[in-house]
Design a protein around this motif. Sequence first.
Motif, short mmCIF file in Angstrom:
data_model
loop_
_atom_site.label_atom_id
_atom_site.label_comp_id
_atom_site.label_asym_id
_atom_site.label_seq_id
_atom_site.Cartn_x
_atom_site.Cartn_y
_atom_site.Cartn_z
N ASN A 1 0.83 -1.21 0.00
CA ASN A 1 0.00 0.00 0.00
C ASN A 1 0.87 1.26 0.00
O ASN A 1 0.61 2.22 -0.73
CB ASN A 1 -0.92 -0.03 1.22
CG ASN A 1 -1.96 1.07 1.17
OD1 ASN A 1 -2.64 1.24 0.16
ND2 ASN A 1 -2.10 1.81 2.25
N ALA A 2 1.95 1.25 0.82
CA ALA A 2 2.83 2.43 0.90
C ALA A 2 3.54 2.68 -0.42
O ALA A 2 3.65 3.83 -0.88
CB ALA A 2 3.85 2.22 2.02
N LEU A 3 4.02 1.61 -1.08
CA LEU A 3 4.73 1.78 -2.35
C LEU A 3 3.81 2.34 -3.43
O LEU A 3 4.20 3.24 -4.20
CB LEU A 3 5.32 0.44 -2.80
CG LEU A 3 6.51 -0.08 -1.98
CD1 LEU A 3 6.90 -1.48 -2.45
CD2 LEU A 3 7.69 0.88 -2.10
N LEU A 4 2.60 1.82 -3.51
CA LEU A 4 1.67 2.30 -4.53
C LEU A 4 1.26 3.74 -4.29
O LEU A 4 1.19 4.56 -5.22
CB LEU A 4 0.44 1.39 -4.57
CG LEU A 4 0.69 -0.04 -5.08
CD1 LEU A 4 -0.57 -0.89 -4.92
CD2 LEU A 4 1.13 -0.02 -6.54
N ILE A 5 1.00 4.10 -3.03
CA ILE A 5 0.61 5.49 -2.73
C ILE A 5 1.78 6.44 -2.96
O ILE A 5 1.60 7.55 -3.49
CB ILE A 5 0.10 5.59 -1.28
CG1 ILE A 5 -1.23 4.84 -1.14
CG2 ILE A 5 -0.07 7.04 -0.85
CD1 ILE A 5 -1.80 4.84 0.26
N ARG A 6 2.99 6.00 -2.58
CA ARG A 6 4.15 6.86 -2.80
C ARG A 6 4.37 7.13 -4.28
O ARG A 6 4.71 8.25 -4.67
CB ARG A 6 5.39 6.19 -2.20
CG ARG A 6 6.65 7.04 -2.31
CD ARG A 6 7.82 6.39 -1.63
NE ARG A 6 8.99 7.22 -1.71
CZ ARG A 6 10.17 6.89 -1.20
NH1 ARG A 6 10.31 5.73 -0.56
NH2 ARG A 6 11.21 7.70 -1.32
N LYS A 7 4.19 6.12 -5.10
CA LYS A 7 4.34 6.32 -6.54
C LYS A 7 3.30 7.28 -7.08
O LYS A 7 3.57 8.09 -7.96
CB LYS A 7 4.24 4.97 -7.25
CG LYS A 7 4.46 5.07 -8.76
CD LYS A 7 4.40 3.71 -9.41
CE LYS A 7 4.62 3.83 -10.92
NZ LYS A 7 4.54 2.50 -11.59
N SER A 8 2.08 7.20 -6.53
CA SER A 8 1.02 8.08 -7.00
C SER A 8 1.26 9.53 -6.60
O SER A 8 0.91 10.46 -7.33
CB SER A 8 -0.33 7.61 -6.44
OG SER A 8 -0.66 6.33 -6.92
N LEU A 9 1.88 9.73 -5.41
CA LEU A 9 2.07 11.09 -4.91
C LEU A 9 3.45 11.66 -5.24
O LEU A 9 3.75 12.78 -4.86
CB LEU A 9 1.88 11.10 -3.39
CG LEU A 9 0.50 10.70 -2.88
CD1 LEU A 9 0.45 10.79 -1.37
CD2 LEU A 9 -0.59 11.57 -3.49
N ALA A 10 4.29 10.89 -5.96
CA ALA A 10 5.64 11.37 -6.29
C ALA A 10 5.64 12.70 -7.04
O ALA A 10 6.48 13.57 -6.76
CB ALA A 10 6.39 10.30 -7.08
N PRO A 11 4.73 12.93 -8.01
CA PRO A 11 4.75 14.22 -8.70
C PRO A 11 4.52 15.42 -7.78
O PRO A 11 4.96 16.52 -8.08
CB PRO A 11 3.59 14.09 -9.72
CG PRO A 11 3.48 12.63 -9.96
CD PRO A 11 3.77 11.99 -8.64
N LEU A 12 3.86 15.22 -6.63
CA LEU A 12 3.64 16.33 -5.70
C LEU A 12 4.96 16.79 -5.09
O LEU A 12 5.16 17.99 -4.84
CB LEU A 12 2.66 15.90 -4.60
CG LEU A 12 1.22 15.66 -5.04
CD1 LEU A 12 0.37 15.26 -3.86
CD2 LEU A 12 0.65 16.90 -5.73
N ASP A 13 5.88 15.85 -4.82
CA ASP A 13 7.19 16.24 -4.31
C ASP A 13 7.96 17.07 -5.34
O ASP A 13 8.58 18.09 -5.00
CB ASP A 13 8.01 14.99 -3.95
CG ASP A 13 7.43 14.24 -2.76
OD1 ASP A 13 6.75 14.90 -1.94
OD2 ASP A 13 7.63 13.02 -2.66
#
Length: 339
Positions: free
Chosen positions: A74-86
């Motif tokens: 779950n953490a890996l998938l969410i992190r990938k989804s939110l990477a453009p925000l960083d």
Amino acid sequence: MNERTDPQTCRQTRAPRARHPARALFWRLFAINGLVFTAGTFVLALSPATVSSPVLLAEIPVLTVGLALIIAANALLIRKSLAPLDALTTLMRRVDLLRTGDRLTDSGNGDLAQLIGTFNEMLERLEAERSASSAYALAAQEGERQRIARELHDEIGQSLTVALLALKRVVDRAPEELKDELCSAQETVRASLDEVRQVARRLRPGVLEDLGLHSALSALSSDFSQASGIPVTREVDSGLPALSGEVELVLYRIAQEGLTNVARHSHARHVELSLREEKGQLTLRIADDGRGGVRTEGAGIRGMRERALLIGARLTVDSPPGGGTDVRLVVPPHAVKES
């Protein structure tokens, strides 16, 4: 109104609504979590492992490993989804309207593509507005400089010339005991007249209008060396293409400001001023052998960046500590062509 009438079918149809980034991101995270927990449920249902009630000690490691895998996935998938925000946050922190072209590319995340595109459009709009306002302000500044230079030359300069001629007549008729004092006053007025002419020439480069950029840079270098005592090596291509008045003025003003910064801050012993053309691209360079170490950009450098924006040029400042300062202005081919 989000409704419109179709003239052929006489029916009201709703206009398509733009996808809301926050709502799209919510549903994406919801789907990711649902997928992860559904997969975990299927794995537990189809696996031979069983859970007793109460839970046995031997079953605790199995449950712990399963929970850890679910949380990690779950953490890996969410992190990938939110990477453009960083990446978007990093760009927001470093963005500078005087350094154009800094954009965020879409990494394939469809839910945030609209947000990224909107932010890039905002940057383009702000850069265009900044460039337009800078052009207006600099045009007003040049107009005011020309007015002041004209008044210095026509009014104060003429008055000092009249005073100098009057002193000369007085010196010719004065007794010997007063001639030394009158000659000293005459030299003071003559020096003041020369200073007024130099100030007027810096404010309004008449040689640029009359003789062109090559002669203007030559006169600028000579005046700089005479005033500061720092020798200048000047290299200007003789076969420069025809330039518009705006491009010539930007090149002259940036060279002028660059030399002024050298005299004020660099403690240099030598300066190189060059203007070269290669493949339709002009490069203006002002390099010194001073102490370097420019960490913060003052009003002078930011003013040069604003002028560079007027013609779509790129200004870079390289100033390592102890290695001198190298200022380069690169004018693209489309801006070199005279309009």
